[in-house]
Design a protein around this motif. Structure first.
Motif, PDB file in Angstrom:
ATOM      1  N   ASP A  25       0.835  -1.205   0.000  1.00 55.52           N
ATOM      2  CA  ASP A  25       0.000   0.000   0.000  1.00 55.52           C
ATOM      3  C   ASP A  25       0.871   1.256   0.000  1.00 55.52           C
ATOM      4  O   ASP A  25       0.612   2.213  -0.737  1.00 55.52           O
ATOM      5  CB  ASP A  25      -0.916   0.015   1.231  1.00 55.52           C
ATOM      6  N   HIS A  26       1.914   1.263   0.826  1.00 53.46           N
ATOM      7  CA  HIS A  26       2.814   2.416   0.890  1.00 53.46           C
ATOM      8  C   HIS A  26       3.639   2.525  -0.394  1.00 53.46           C
ATOM      9  O   HIS A  26       3.828   3.630  -0.922  1.00 53.46           O
ATOM     10  CB  HIS A  26       3.732   2.294   2.107  1.00 53.46           C
ATOM     11  N   PHE A  27       4.147   1.397  -0.884  1.00 58.83           N
ATOM     12  CA  PHE A  27       4.963   1.404  -2.106  1.00 58.83           C
ATOM     13  C   PHE A  27       4.166   1.956  -3.287  1.00 58.83           C
ATOM     14  O   PHE A  27       4.669   2.780  -4.063  1.00 58.83           O
ATOM     15  CB  PHE A  27       5.440  -0.021  -2.404  1.00 58.83           C
ATOM     16  N   ARG A  28       2.920   1.530  -3.424  1.00 61.19           N
ATOM     17  CA  ARG A  28       2.088   1.939  -4.565  1.00 61.19           C
ATOM     18  C   ARG A  28       1.691   3.412  -4.507  1.00 61.19           C
ATOM     19  O   ARG A  28       1.317   3.986  -5.540  1.00 61.19           O
ATOM     20  CB  ARG A  28       0.835   1.066  -4.617  1.00 61.19           C
ATOM     21  N   ARG A  29       1.751   4.016  -3.345  1.00 61.20           N
ATOM     22  CA  ARG A  29       1.473   5.453  -3.273  1.00 61.20           C
ATOM     23  C   ARG A  29       2.590   6.263  -3.908  1.00 61.20           C
ATOM     24  O   ARG A  29       2.380   7.413  -4.315  1.00 61.20           O
ATOM     25  CB  ARG A  29       1.299   5.882  -1.813  1.00 61.20           C
TER      26      ARG A  29
END
Length: 469
Positions: A25-29
Protein backbone atom coordinates in the motif's frame (compact mmCIF):
# COMPACT_ATOMS: atom_id res chain seq x y z
CA UNK A 1 2.15 -7.24 -26.26
CA UNK A 2 -0.06 -8.34 -23.37
CA UNK A 3 1.50 -8.11 -19.94
CA UNK A 4 0.70 -11.07 -17.70
CA UNK A 5 0.42 -9.46 -14.25
CA UNK A 6 -2.18 -9.83 -11.51
CA UNK A 7 -3.34 -6.98 -9.32
CA UNK A 8 -1.30 -7.09 -6.12
CA UNK A 9 -4.32 -8.00 -4.01
CA UNK A 10 -4.73 -11.25 -5.99
CA UNK A 11 -1.44 -12.79 -4.84
CA UNK A 12 -1.88 -15.34 -2.07
CA UNK A 13 1.11 -13.97 -0.13
CA UNK A 14 -0.53 -10.53 -0.07
CA UNK A 15 -3.86 -12.00 1.04
CA UNK A 16 -2.26 -14.08 3.78
CA UNK A 17 0.27 -11.67 5.30
CA UNK A 18 -1.02 -8.21 6.35
CA UNK A 19 2.51 -6.77 6.58
CA UNK A 20 3.17 -7.48 2.89
CA UNK A 21 -0.18 -5.92 1.95
CA UNK A 22 0.55 -2.94 4.17
CA UNK A 23 4.01 -2.44 2.70
CA UNK A 24 2.65 -2.59 -0.86
CA UNK A 25 0.00 0.00 0.00
CA UNK A 26 2.81 2.42 0.89
CA UNK A 27 4.96 1.40 -2.11
CA UNK A 28 2.09 1.94 -4.57
CA UNK A 29 1.47 5.45 -3.27
CA UNK A 30 4.94 6.38 -4.56
CA UNK A 31 5.60 4.00 -7.50
CA UNK A 32 2.23 3.61 -9.19
CA UNK A 33 1.07 0.32 -10.75
CA UNK A 34 4.37 -1.49 -10.21
CA UNK A 35 3.11 -4.39 -8.12
CA UNK A 36 5.69 -7.10 -8.84
CA UNK A 37 8.66 -4.74 -8.25
CA UNK A 38 6.89 -3.73 -5.04
CA UNK A 39 6.68 -7.35 -3.92
CA UNK A 40 10.31 -7.93 -4.85
CA UNK A 41 11.38 -4.81 -2.92
CA UNK A 42 9.82 -6.23 0.27
CA UNK A 43 11.98 -9.35 -0.04
CA UNK A 44 14.95 -7.20 -1.11
CA UNK A 45 14.79 -5.35 2.22
CA UNK A 46 14.12 -8.47 4.28
CA UNK A 47 16.93 -10.32 2.50
CA UNK A 48 19.45 -7.63 3.33
CA UNK A 49 18.31 -7.65 6.95
CA UNK A 50 18.72 -11.45 7.21
CA UNK A 51 21.93 -11.65 5.16
CA UNK A 52 24.39 -11.97 8.10
CA UNK A 53 22.39 -14.75 9.79
CA UNK A 54 20.59 -17.06 7.33
CA UNK A 55 22.03 -19.70 5.00
CA UNK A 56 19.96 -22.25 3.09
CA UNK A 57 21.94 -25.52 2.86
CA UNK A 58 21.83 -27.46 -0.43
CA UNK A 59 24.08 -30.52 -0.10
CA UNK A 60 27.63 -29.14 0.07
CA UNK A 61 26.72 -25.62 -1.12
CA UNK A 62 24.28 -23.05 0.20
CA UNK A 63 22.13 -20.07 -0.71
CA UNK A 64 21.81 -16.82 1.22
CA UNK A 65 18.56 -14.82 1.64
CA UNK A 66 19.47 -11.82 -0.50
CA UNK A 67 17.21 -10.89 -3.44
CA UNK A 68 18.84 -9.04 -6.36
CA UNK A 69 16.57 -7.22 -8.81
CA UNK A 70 17.16 -5.98 -12.38
CA UNK A 71 14.10 -4.00 -13.51
CA UNK A 72 13.76 -3.01 -17.19
CA UNK A 73 10.92 -0.59 -17.97
CA UNK A 74 10.29 2.60 -19.92
CA UNK A 75 11.40 6.02 -18.69
CA UNK A 76 9.24 7.97 -16.24
CA UNK A 77 7.34 4.89 -15.10
CA UNK A 78 8.17 4.81 -11.37
CA UNK A 79 11.48 2.90 -11.36
CA UNK A 80 13.79 5.54 -9.90
CA UNK A 81 11.35 6.84 -7.31
CA UNK A 82 10.81 3.31 -5.99
CA UNK A 83 14.25 3.53 -4.39
CA UNK A 84 12.99 6.29 -2.08
CA UNK A 85 10.60 3.77 -0.48
CA UNK A 86 13.36 1.18 -0.04
CA UNK A 87 15.93 3.70 1.16
CA UNK A 88 13.60 5.20 3.78
CA UNK A 89 12.82 1.84 5.34
CA UNK A 90 16.44 0.67 5.20
CA UNK A 91 17.50 3.75 7.15
CA UNK A 92 14.74 3.10 9.70
CA UNK A 93 16.28 -0.36 10.17
CA UNK A 94 19.85 1.01 10.44
CA UNK A 95 20.85 -0.87 7.29
CA UNK A 96 23.35 0.99 5.08
CA UNK A 97 22.55 1.98 1.50
CA UNK A 98 24.60 3.47 -1.31
CA UNK A 99 24.37 4.35 -5.00
CA UNK A 100 26.55 3.26 -7.91
CA UNK A 101 28.64 6.14 -9.22
CA UNK A 102 31.69 4.66 -10.92
CA UNK A 103 32.83 1.37 -12.40
CA UNK A 104 36.54 1.52 -11.63
CA UNK A 105 38.21 -1.26 -9.67
CA UNK A 106 39.03 1.17 -6.87
CA UNK A 107 35.47 2.42 -6.71
CA UNK A 108 33.96 -1.08 -6.56
CA UNK A 109 36.57 -3.16 -4.71
CA UNK A 110 38.60 -0.60 -2.78
CA UNK A 111 42.03 0.99 -2.63
CA UNK A 112 44.87 1.60 -0.20
CA UNK A 113 45.31 5.06 1.27
CA UNK A 114 48.61 6.17 2.76
CA UNK A 115 47.94 7.65 6.20
CA UNK A 116 50.57 9.29 8.39
CA UNK A 117 51.37 7.07 11.39
CA UNK A 118 52.51 9.98 13.61
CA UNK A 119 56.11 8.80 13.63
CA UNK A 120 57.17 10.25 10.29
CA UNK A 121 56.04 7.18 8.37
CA UNK A 122 52.86 6.02 6.64
CA UNK A 123 50.44 3.14 7.05
CA UNK A 124 48.37 1.58 4.30
CA UNK A 125 44.69 1.87 5.25
CA UNK A 126 42.05 0.14 3.16
CA UNK A 127 39.33 2.34 1.72
CA UNK A 128 36.52 -0.16 0.99
CA UNK A 129 34.73 0.01 -2.37
CA UNK A 130 31.00 -0.01 -3.04
CA UNK A 131 30.75 -3.79 -3.17
CA UNK A 132 32.46 -4.36 0.18
CA UNK A 133 30.50 -5.28 3.28
CA UNK A 134 26.76 -5.28 3.92
CA UNK A 135 24.56 -2.69 2.18
CA UNK A 136 21.73 -2.18 -0.29
CA UNK A 137 23.16 -0.80 -3.53
CA UNK A 138 21.12 1.17 -6.06
CA UNK A 139 22.06 1.26 -9.76
CA UNK A 140 19.64 3.85 -11.16
CA UNK A 141 21.05 3.69 -14.68
CA UNK A 142 21.59 -0.01 -15.25
CA UNK A 143 21.95 0.68 -18.98
CA UNK A 144 25.58 1.57 -18.22
CA UNK A 145 26.18 -2.11 -17.51
CA UNK A 146 24.86 -3.04 -20.94
CA UNK A 147 27.21 -0.90 -23.01
CA UNK A 148 30.30 -2.63 -24.37
CA UNK A 149 33.53 -1.40 -22.85
CA UNK A 150 36.29 -2.38 -20.45
CA UNK A 151 34.73 -0.73 -17.40
CA UNK A 152 31.27 -2.22 -17.98
CA UNK A 153 32.70 -5.69 -18.55
CA UNK A 154 34.74 -5.55 -15.34
CA UNK A 155 31.77 -4.15 -13.41
CA UNK A 156 29.49 -6.96 -14.60
CA UNK A 157 32.05 -9.56 -13.52
CA UNK A 158 32.32 -7.97 -10.07
CA UNK A 159 28.54 -7.87 -9.74
CA UNK A 160 28.30 -11.54 -10.66
CA UNK A 161 30.79 -12.31 -7.90
CA UNK A 162 28.81 -10.19 -5.42
CA UNK A 163 25.68 -12.23 -6.21
CA UNK A 164 27.39 -15.51 -5.30
CA UNK A 165 26.42 -16.94 -1.92
CA UNK A 166 27.80 -15.12 1.12
CA UNK A 167 30.31 -17.32 2.90
CA UNK A 168 31.42 -19.09 -0.28
CA UNK A 169 34.85 -18.78 -1.86
CA UNK A 170 33.09 -17.60 -5.04
CA UNK A 171 31.82 -14.50 -3.21
CA UNK A 172 35.32 -13.20 -2.39
CA UNK A 173 36.70 -10.44 -4.65
CA UNK A 174 40.39 -9.95 -5.10
CA UNK A 175 42.35 -7.11 -6.59
CA UNK A 176 46.10 -7.44 -7.11
CA UNK A 177 48.05 -4.21 -6.74
CA UNK A 178 51.66 -3.24 -6.90
CA UNK A 179 51.57 -3.31 -3.11
CA UNK A 180 49.38 -5.46 -0.90
CA UNK A 181 46.49 -7.32 -2.58
CA UNK A 182 42.91 -6.39 -1.63
CA UNK A 183 40.47 -9.11 -0.69
CA UNK A 184 36.84 -8.34 0.25
CA UNK A 185 33.62 -10.15 1.07
CA UNK A 186 30.46 -8.74 -0.53
CA UNK A 187 27.13 -8.83 1.29
CA UNK A 188 25.44 -6.24 -0.93
CA UNK A 189 21.94 -6.53 -2.37
CA UNK A 190 21.60 -5.10 -5.90
CA UNK A 191 18.62 -2.97 -7.00
CA UNK A 192 19.24 -2.18 -10.68
CA UNK A 193 16.82 -0.24 -12.90
CA UNK A 194 17.03 0.86 -16.53
CA UNK A 195 14.96 1.86 -19.54
CA UNK A 196 15.08 -0.75 -22.36
CA UNK A 197 18.18 0.30 -24.35
CA UNK A 198 18.72 -0.80 -27.94
CA UNK A 199 20.03 -4.34 -28.12
CA UNK A 200 19.27 -5.14 -24.47
CA UNK A 201 17.90 -8.58 -25.42
CA UNK A 202 21.28 -9.75 -26.63
CA UNK A 203 22.87 -8.83 -23.31
CA UNK A 204 20.10 -10.54 -21.37
CA UNK A 205 20.61 -13.75 -23.32
CA UNK A 206 24.37 -13.89 -23.03
CA UNK A 207 25.53 -12.11 -19.83
CA UNK A 208 25.76 -14.29 -16.72
CA UNK A 209 24.62 -11.50 -14.38
CA UNK A 210 21.04 -11.98 -15.58
CA UNK A 211 20.90 -15.58 -14.38
CA UNK A 212 21.83 -14.35 -10.87
CA UNK A 213 19.19 -11.64 -10.47
CA UNK A 214 15.42 -11.51 -10.69
CA UNK A 215 14.98 -9.91 -14.10
CA UNK A 216 11.67 -8.09 -14.43
CA UNK A 217 10.61 -6.53 -17.70
CA UNK A 218 7.44 -4.60 -18.36
CA UNK A 219 6.19 -2.65 -21.35
CA UNK A 220 4.51 0.62 -20.40
CA UNK A 221 2.13 1.27 -23.29
CA UNK A 222 0.40 4.55 -24.03
CA UNK A 223 -2.87 3.52 -22.38
CA UNK A 224 -1.11 2.62 -19.14
CA UNK A 225 0.88 5.87 -19.19
CA UNK A 226 -2.31 7.89 -19.71
CA UNK A 227 -4.11 6.06 -16.88
CA UNK A 228 -1.26 6.83 -14.48
CA UNK A 229 -1.09 10.46 -15.68
CA UNK A 230 -4.82 10.88 -15.09
CA UNK A 231 -4.46 9.46 -11.58
CA UNK A 232 -1.54 11.75 -10.77
CA UNK A 233 -3.25 14.80 -12.27
CA UNK A 234 -5.87 14.78 -9.52
CA UNK A 235 -3.48 14.19 -6.61
CA UNK A 236 -2.77 17.85 -5.63
CA UNK A 237 -4.76 18.78 -2.48
CA UNK A 238 -6.61 15.47 -2.77
CA UNK A 239 -7.21 12.72 -0.27
CA UNK A 240 -4.26 10.77 1.13
CA UNK A 241 -4.11 7.26 -0.25
CA UNK A 242 -5.56 4.61 2.04
CA UNK A 243 -3.22 2.11 3.67
CA UNK A 244 -3.99 -1.05 5.63
CA UNK A 245 -1.04 -0.78 8.04
CA UNK A 246 0.82 2.14 9.58
CA UNK A 247 4.40 2.64 8.44
CA UNK A 248 5.72 2.23 12.00
CA UNK A 249 4.14 -1.22 12.28
CA UNK A 250 5.80 -2.29 9.04
CA UNK A 251 9.17 -1.17 10.38
CA UNK A 252 8.45 -3.04 13.61
CA UNK A 253 7.91 -6.24 11.64
CA UNK A 254 11.44 -6.07 10.28
CA UNK A 255 12.98 -5.09 13.61
CA UNK A 256 11.16 -7.89 15.40
CA UNK A 257 12.18 -10.39 12.74
CA UNK A 258 15.84 -9.49 13.13
CA UNK A 259 15.56 -9.92 16.91
CA UNK A 260 13.90 -13.33 16.46
CA UNK A 261 16.49 -14.61 13.97
CA UNK A 262 19.44 -13.49 16.10
CA UNK A 263 17.89 -14.98 19.25
CA UNK A 264 17.34 -18.34 17.56
CA UNK A 265 20.85 -18.35 16.08
CA UNK A 266 22.40 -17.61 19.48
CA UNK A 267 20.24 -20.28 21.12
CA UNK A 268 21.30 -22.90 18.57
CA UNK A 269 24.98 -21.96 18.83
CA UNK A 270 25.05 -21.55 22.63
CA UNK A 271 26.56 -18.08 22.32
CA UNK A 272 25.74 -14.86 24.12
CA UNK A 273 25.24 -11.59 22.24
CA UNK A 274 28.50 -10.32 23.72
CA UNK A 275 30.38 -13.35 22.39
CA UNK A 276 28.74 -12.99 18.95
CA UNK A 277 29.59 -9.29 18.67
CA UNK A 278 33.20 -9.97 19.70
CA UNK A 279 33.70 -12.31 16.73
CA UNK A 280 35.09 -11.21 13.41
CA UNK A 281 33.12 -11.88 10.21
CA UNK A 282 34.78 -15.23 9.29
CA UNK A 283 34.07 -16.55 12.79
CA UNK A 284 30.45 -15.40 12.60
CA UNK A 285 30.10 -17.03 9.19
CA UNK A 286 31.35 -20.35 10.59
CA UNK A 287 28.64 -20.19 13.27
CA UNK A 288 25.93 -19.27 10.75
CA UNK A 289 26.82 -22.16 8.46
CA UNK A 290 27.07 -24.64 11.35
CA UNK A 291 23.49 -23.73 12.37
CA UNK A 292 22.06 -23.55 8.85
CA UNK A 293 20.34 -26.96 8.96
CA UNK A 294 18.63 -26.12 12.24
CA UNK A 295 17.77 -22.44 11.89
CA UNK A 296 15.16 -23.34 9.25
CA UNK A 297 13.94 -26.78 8.20
CA UNK A 298 11.40 -28.04 5.65
CA UNK A 299 8.19 -29.99 6.22
CA UNK A 300 6.90 -33.08 4.41
CA UNK A 301 5.08 -31.02 1.73
CA UNK A 302 8.11 -28.95 0.64
CA UNK A 303 9.70 -31.42 -1.81
CA UNK A 304 6.50 -32.15 -3.74
CA UNK A 305 5.76 -28.44 -4.08
CA UNK A 306 9.27 -27.76 -5.40
CA UNK A 307 9.00 -30.59 -7.96
CA UNK A 308 5.71 -29.09 -9.11
CA UNK A 309 7.53 -25.76 -9.59
CA UNK A 310 10.11 -27.48 -11.79
CA UNK A 311 7.32 -28.85 -14.00
CA UNK A 312 5.57 -25.48 -14.22
CA UNK A 313 8.70 -23.50 -15.11
CA UNK A 314 9.81 -25.96 -17.79
CA UNK A 315 6.28 -26.06 -19.23
CA UNK A 316 6.72 -22.37 -20.09
CA UNK A 317 9.83 -23.15 -22.13
CA UNK A 318 8.70 -26.27 -23.96
CA UNK A 319 7.37 -25.47 -27.43
CA UNK A 320 9.55 -22.40 -27.90
CA UNK A 321 12.02 -22.06 -30.74
CA UNK A 322 14.70 -24.63 -29.79
CA UNK A 323 17.62 -22.18 -29.90
CA UNK A 324 15.86 -19.56 -27.78
CA UNK A 325 14.45 -22.24 -25.46
CA UNK A 326 17.96 -23.48 -24.68
CA UNK A 327 19.01 -20.00 -23.55
CA UNK A 328 15.80 -19.23 -21.65
CA UNK A 329 16.03 -22.59 -19.86
CA UNK A 330 19.34 -21.39 -18.40
CA UNK A 331 17.31 -18.96 -16.27
CA UNK A 332 15.37 -21.76 -14.58
CA UNK A 333 18.04 -22.82 -12.03
CA UNK A 334 18.16 -19.22 -10.81
CA UNK A 335 14.36 -18.99 -10.70
CA UNK A 336 14.25 -22.22 -8.67
CA UNK A 337 16.86 -20.83 -6.27
CA UNK A 338 14.77 -17.72 -5.79
CA UNK A 339 11.67 -19.85 -5.27
CA UNK A 340 13.46 -21.49 -2.33
CA UNK A 341 14.72 -18.13 -1.07
CA UNK A 342 11.34 -16.38 -1.22
CA UNK A 343 9.60 -19.41 0.32
CA UNK A 344 12.05 -19.02 3.20
CA UNK A 345 11.22 -15.31 3.34
CA UNK A 346 7.53 -16.14 3.70
CA UNK A 347 8.36 -18.43 6.62
CA UNK A 348 10.22 -15.46 8.14
CA UNK A 349 7.15 -13.25 7.66
CA UNK A 350 5.07 -15.89 9.42
CA UNK A 351 7.73 -16.20 12.17
CA UNK A 352 7.95 -19.96 11.76
CA UNK A 353 11.14 -21.97 11.36
CA UNK A 354 9.73 -24.63 9.03
CA UNK A 355 9.40 -23.87 5.30
CA UNK A 356 6.30 -25.56 3.89
CA UNK A 357 4.79 -26.46 0.55
CA UNK A 358 2.37 -23.56 1.00
CA UNK A 359 5.29 -21.16 1.22
CA UNK A 360 6.70 -22.62 -1.99
CA UNK A 361 3.36 -22.29 -3.82
CA UNK A 362 3.03 -18.63 -2.82
CA UNK A 363 6.60 -17.91 -3.92
CA UNK A 364 6.03 -19.65 -7.25
CA UNK A 365 2.89 -17.59 -7.93
CA UNK A 366 4.99 -14.42 -7.93
CA UNK A 367 7.98 -15.80 -9.81
CA UNK A 368 5.87 -17.63 -12.42
CA UNK A 369 4.40 -14.29 -13.54
CA UNK A 370 7.86 -12.74 -13.62
CA UNK A 371 9.34 -15.60 -15.67
CA UNK A 372 6.34 -15.72 -18.00
CA UNK A 373 6.73 -12.03 -18.82
CA UNK A 374 10.44 -12.50 -19.44
CA UNK A 375 9.72 -15.28 -21.95
CA UNK A 376 7.08 -13.22 -23.74
CA UNK A 377 9.46 -10.30 -24.04
CA UNK A 378 12.37 -12.37 -25.32
CA UNK A 379 10.22 -14.15 -27.90
CA UNK A 380 8.55 -10.99 -29.15
CA UNK A 381 11.74 -8.92 -29.28
CA UNK A 382 13.03 -11.32 -31.90
CA UNK A 383 10.25 -10.14 -34.16
CA UNK A 384 10.58 -6.39 -33.79
CA UNK A 385 11.08 -4.90 -37.24
CA UNK A 386 10.02 -8.08 -39.02
CA UNK A 387 9.91 -7.73 -42.78
CA UNK A 388 6.74 -7.92 -44.82
CA UNK A 389 7.67 -11.43 -45.91
CA UNK A 390 7.74 -12.57 -42.29
CA UNK A 391 4.33 -11.04 -41.63
CA UNK A 392 2.95 -12.80 -44.69
CA UNK A 393 4.43 -16.07 -43.43
CA UNK A 394 2.61 -15.61 -40.13
CA UNK A 395 -0.68 -14.88 -41.86
CA UNK A 396 -0.20 -18.00 -43.96
CA UNK A 397 0.49 -20.06 -40.82
CA UNK A 398 -2.72 -18.80 -39.20
CA UNK A 399 -4.73 -19.65 -42.31
CA UNK A 400 -3.23 -23.13 -42.52
CA UNK A 401 -3.87 -23.79 -38.86
CA UNK A 402 -7.46 -22.67 -39.23
CA UNK A 403 -8.05 -24.84 -42.30
CA UNK A 404 -6.75 -28.00 -40.61
CA UNK A 405 -8.85 -27.97 -37.41
CA UNK A 406 -12.41 -29.21 -37.01
CA UNK A 407 -15.21 -26.80 -37.98
CA UNK A 408 -18.52 -26.29 -36.17
CA UNK A 409 -21.98 -24.95 -36.90
CA UNK A 410 -23.00 -22.64 -34.07
CA UNK A 411 -26.63 -23.19 -34.99
CA UNK A 412 -27.92 -19.62 -35.22
CA UNK A 413 -27.39 -16.56 -37.39
CA UNK A 414 -23.62 -16.97 -36.98
CA UNK A 415 -23.73 -19.95 -39.32
CA UNK A 416 -21.07 -22.58 -40.06
CA UNK A 417 -17.30 -22.68 -40.49
CA UNK A 418 -16.30 -21.86 -36.90
CA UNK A 419 -13.22 -23.41 -35.23
CA UNK A 420 -12.32 -23.59 -31.58
CA UNK A 421 -9.80 -20.81 -30.97
CA UNK A 422 -7.79 -23.02 -28.60
CA UNK A 423 -7.25 -25.64 -31.32
CA UNK A 424 -6.16 -23.03 -33.87
CA UNK A 425 -3.67 -21.56 -31.36
CA UNK A 426 -2.32 -24.99 -30.46
CA UNK A 427 -1.67 -25.96 -34.09
CA UNK A 428 -0.17 -22.54 -34.93
CA UNK A 429 2.15 -22.82 -31.93
CA UNK A 430 3.40 -26.25 -32.99
CA UNK A 431 4.18 -25.01 -36.50
CA UNK A 432 5.92 -21.84 -35.26
CA UNK A 433 7.66 -23.41 -32.23
CA UNK A 434 6.06 -20.99 -29.76
CA UNK A 435 4.98 -21.28 -26.14
CA UNK A 436 1.24 -21.09 -25.43
CA UNK A 437 1.55 -17.56 -24.00
CA UNK A 438 3.29 -16.27 -27.12
CA UNK A 439 0.56 -17.84 -29.27
CA UNK A 440 -1.97 -15.59 -27.53
CA UNK A 441 0.21 -12.57 -28.24
CA UNK A 442 0.57 -13.56 -31.91
CA UNK A 443 -3.19 -14.03 -32.17
CA UNK A 444 -3.72 -10.56 -30.76
CA UNK A 445 -1.64 -9.20 -33.64
CA UNK A 446 -3.56 -11.34 -36.15
CA UNK A 447 -7.07 -10.51 -34.91
CA UNK A 448 -7.76 -8.65 -38.14
CA UNK A 449 -7.83 -12.04 -39.88
CA UNK A 450 -10.62 -13.50 -37.75
CA UNK A 451 -14.10 -13.09 -36.42
CA UNK A 452 -14.53 -14.39 -32.88
CA UNK A 453 -17.60 -15.53 -30.97
CA UNK A 454 -18.34 -17.21 -27.64
CA UNK A 455 -20.55 -20.25 -27.24
CA UNK A 456 -20.89 -21.31 -23.62
CA UNK A 457 -17.42 -21.60 -22.11
CA UNK A 458 -15.70 -21.93 -25.52
CA UNK A 459 -14.40 -19.22 -27.82
CA UNK A 460 -14.64 -19.81 -31.57
CA UNK A 461 -13.00 -18.04 -34.50
CA UNK A 462 -13.56 -17.89 -38.25
CA UNK A 463 -11.51 -16.42 -41.05
CA UNK A 464 -12.97 -13.25 -42.48
CA UNK A 465 -14.15 -13.60 -46.06
CA UNK A 466 -11.45 -11.31 -47.44
CA UNK A 467 -8.73 -13.61 -46.05
CA UNK A 468 -10.20 -16.96 -47.04
CA UNK A 469 -8.22 -17.27 -50.28
Amino acid sequence: MKIMVKHYTQYQAVKRYPVIRGYLDHFRRVSKNNDIPGLLSFFFIQGQLAAPYVRIPMDNIHLDPRVHVFWIQGSRSGKSISWSVINKLMKELDLPTDAYTEGTDAGLIGSWDSVADGNGGFDNVLRPGLLAGQKALNFDEGSLLLKPGKFSQNTVLYLQTACNAIGSEENIMRKHNAGDPIEIESMVSLWITTYPPQGVKEYVLHKGIFQRVLLYWRNWGMDLRQNISEERATLPWGDIGAVTMDYDKIAEHFKGLRTSIVARLLSLSGLSMTEWEAMDRPEQEDIVQSCARSLFTKDETFDAAMLSCVDDYYALVRGMDPKLAEVVASFIPGILNYTIIIATHLAMVERVWEVTGDHVIMAEEILFDLFQNLILWLEEEVEVGAKASERRAKESAWKEAFKKVEKFDLGDRRGTGWARKSQVLELYGKVRNLSSNSCFTHFKRAEHLFQTSREGASIYCRLREEYEK
